[in-house]
Design a protein around this motif. Structure first.
Motif, mmCIF file in Angstrom:
data_model
loop_
_atom_site.group_PDB
_atom_site.id
_atom_site.type_symbol
_atom_site.label_atom_id
_atom_site.label_comp_id
_atom_site.label_asym_id
_atom_site.label_seq_id
_atom_site.Cartn_x
_atom_site.Cartn_y
_atom_site.Cartn_z
ATOM 1 N N SER A 69 0.831 -1.211 0.000
ATOM 2 C CA SER A 69 0.000 0.000 0.000
ATOM 3 C C SER A 69 0.865 1.259 0.000
ATOM 4 N N THR A 72 2.044 1.636 -3.540
ATOM 5 C CA THR A 72 0.917 2.071 -4.373
ATOM 6 C C THR A 72 0.697 3.575 -4.247
ATOM 7 N N ARG A 73 0.754 4.108 -3.025
ATOM 8 C CA ARG A 73 0.602 5.562 -2.830
ATOM 9 C C ARG A 73 1.732 6.326 -3.523
ATOM 10 N N SER A 76 1.285 6.211 -7.258
ATOM 11 C CA SER A 76 0.207 7.114 -7.693
ATOM 12 C C SER A 76 0.714 8.540 -7.810
ATOM 13 N N GLN A 79 2.888 8.798 -10.850
ATOM 14 C CA GLN A 79 2.080 8.803 -12.065
ATOM 15 C C GLN A 79 1.445 10.177 -12.278
ATOM 16 N N ARG A 80 0.919 10.793 -11.211
ATOM 17 C CA ARG A 80 0.344 12.142 -11.321
ATOM 18 C C ARG A 80 1.362 13.137 -11.859
ATOM 19 N N ARG A 86 1.615 3.200 -15.971
ATOM 20 C CA ARG A 86 1.096 1.877 -15.600
ATOM 21 C C ARG A 86 0.475 1.260 -16.847
#
Length: 152
Positions: A69, A72-73, A76, A79-80, A86
């Motif tokens: 997790s 994953t954060r 993210s 990616q932003r 992904r």
């Protein structure tokens, strides 16, 4: 364990604690923007993707010894910022594969270059042999940490 061993291990513990503290303080205090274009987590993820290639979050988390997790954060956020992409994982339709973008690799390379120059300046009066020894011993220490964490 002998008294000498205990003293030596106590010195190692203290020096590693100081290394982590001074390393972070040096990173924050360095005036060049190159050091700050990525936070530490982003830098580590991008370095790993550069070295190991695209992979899923689970593999990335395992390699970095982090909770899925948490990764994953971090992914993210990357990616932003357009630093990773992904794509569907061909081996698991529910998962995704994380890849560094050109922009991500460029930022990571800029930070790596700035850090290399910084260490070059700090260790300028060390012999080539001493720098090579330090690199080898730090590599061994990191591998020992990885091995210990894998056994847990």
């Amino acid at each position: 364990m002998s008294d000498d061993d205990e003293i030596t291990l106590g010195r190692i513990e203290t020096e590693v604690a100081l290394l982590m503290r001074f390393g972070e303080a040096t990173r924050r205090a360095t005036g060049t923007a190159e050091h700050r274009v990525l936070d530490r987590a982003a830098y580590v993820i991008l370095r790993h993707l550069d070295n190991s290639g695209p992979q899923n979050v689970s593999a990335l988390a395992a390699q970095l010894n982090l909770d899925g997790s948490t990764v994953t954060r971090q992914v993210s956020a990357l990616q932003r910022d357009g630093l990773i992409t992904r794509t569907p994982d061909p081996s698991d339709g529910r998962g995704t594969v994380i890849s560094a973008t050109t922009a991500g690799l460029q930022r990571m390379a800029a930070v790596r270059s700035a850090r290399t120059r910084l260490y070059g300046d700090m260790l300028a009066d060390w012999s080539d042999e001493d720098r090579a020894t330090l690199a080898a011993l730090l590599g061994r220490l990191n591998q020992a940490l990885v091995n210990r964490n894998r056994r847990r």
